[in-house]
Each structure stands twice: as C-alpha cells, then as structure tokens.
Design a protein around this motif. Structure first.
Motif, short mmCIF file in Angstrom:
data_model
loop_
_atom_site.label_atom_id
_atom_site.label_comp_id
_atom_site.label_asym_id
_atom_site.label_seq_id
_atom_site.Cartn_x
_atom_site.Cartn_y
_atom_site.Cartn_z
N ALA A 1 0.90 -1.14 -0.05
CA ALA A 1 0.57 -0.18 0.23
C ALA A 1 0.95 1.37 -0.22
N ASP A 2 2.21 1.60 0.21
CA ASP A 2 2.75 2.41 0.81
C ASP A 2 4.46 2.05 1.07
N PRO A 3 5.09 1.83 0.11
CA PRO A 3 6.38 1.40 0.05
C PRO A 3 7.49 2.23 0.31
N TYR A 4 6.72 3.32 0.29
CA TYR A 4 8.08 4.55 1.13
C TYR A 4 7.29 4.67 3.01
N GLY A 5 6.47 4.33 2.73
CA GLY A 5 6.18 4.46 4.72
C GLY A 5 6.02 3.29 5.20
#
Length: 197
Positions: free
Chosen positions: A106-110
C-alpha cells in the motif's frame, strides 16, 4: 543535451520469484535467451552500464564484448535490499507477516521490510547515480542493465506517478524501456520515450 538511457531488466533467474534484492542469483538458460532476444537486432549504444549482480553483469559483459562497447559496473544500480524478506515469496509472507506485506504494497515509502533498505535511501542512491550519468554522458545513448525496482522507480518518476503507485509499474523479465534524462534549472528530469530502433 540529454542522455538517452535504454533500460533492460535481467531475465529469469535460478532463484525464482519473490523478494530477491541483494541475493546474487544466476540467470537460467531461459533468462539468457530472454535477454538476448530483447536486444537482438539492436545497436547504437555508446556504452553499457550494469548492476554488479550476476543476473545483470554477466549478460552485460557478453553484450559489451559482442558489440565492442565499454562496460561500466555501477553498484548504485543494484536492486532494493529487502532485509529479512530476502528469498521469500509473497505467499510465504502471507502466512505470518500479511499485515507487514499489506503495508508495504500500500505504501512502499512508508513501510520498510525489517532490516531492509528504505525506499527513500534506494531512491537517493539511484537518482544520484543517474545524475552522474546524465552529467558525464550527455548526448550519448547508453544501455543500463538493471533490476525491476530500479526501473520501476525511474519509470514512475518519468510518468509522474504518486509514490504509492510505484509497485504498480509493470516491468517483466528482459523488458526494455527508454528514457530521456537531463537537467532543467539544475534539477534532474526524466521523460519516457519510445525505443528508436
């Protein structure tokens, strides 16, 4: 002048699918053929840049020798390090780490896999290396032999995609994509292009 960068992903590997960033897998016989087919009848590069991992560098060396081109191995274009997830498949992670996997998709940066490399660190190393190439080889056409993660990052940047869509960028084995790379007001910019030959 812009750098014309063609990017080739490695072919199928002996390790199979899953999260294989720092693992140094060999190409299968099919993987070699996939890459050879991808560049058959193609020429016009001034040099080849490659990830140091065997699945990229060994093919890059063969191609460089066959086309009498200079080969430069650049560690910054290696794949994302998945930490504790290295060697595991999504199906295996779903058994006991489904919540973590869902957060990463869902949020690879997060969310960074435990012990892995954050997307921010990965992005910085890849874009910094690309800036060096664009500055050093402006006006040339270069082939970069690399990994899905590197190519997803650069294609997402060129397409102006939001960060949460990074993993939706499709990059199959032995895929070949083109980019124009340059600077506008001293800022790196990328533009996806059709392959010219």
């Amino acid at each position: 002048m812009n750098l014309h960068l063609d990017m080739l992903r490695h072919g199928e590997t002996t390790g199979g699918g899953g999260f294989r960033g720092r693992l140094d897998d060999e190409l299968t016989a099919e993987g070699w053929q996939q890459m050879r087919r991808a560049v058959a009848e193609r020429a016009g590069w001034s040099r080849i840049i490659s990830s140091p991992l065997k699945r990229c560098a060994r093919f890059a060396a063969e191609l460089a020798e066959g086309q009498d081109l200079e080969l430069e191995v650049e560690p910054a274009f290696r794949e994302l390090d998945f930490g504790a997830w290295e060697g595991l498949t999504a199906a295996e992670l779903m058994l006991d780490r489904s919540e973590q996997l869902g957060r990463f998709w869902a949020d690879p940066y997060g969310f960074t896999p435990p012990g892995g490399e954050s997307l921010m660190v990965f992005e910085t190393r890849v874009l910094t290396a690309l800036e060096r190439l664009a500055d050093r080889w402006a006006g040339e056409r270069i082939l970069l032999v690399t990994h899905a993660g590197v190519m997803r990052l650069l294609l997402a940047e060129a397409r102006g995609l939001p960060r949460e869509r990074l993993l939706q960028v499709e990059v199959g084995h032995a895929s070949l994509f083109g980019l124009n790379v340059g600077f506008r007001d001293a800022t790196l910019w990328l533009e996806e292009t059709c392959l010219p030959f």
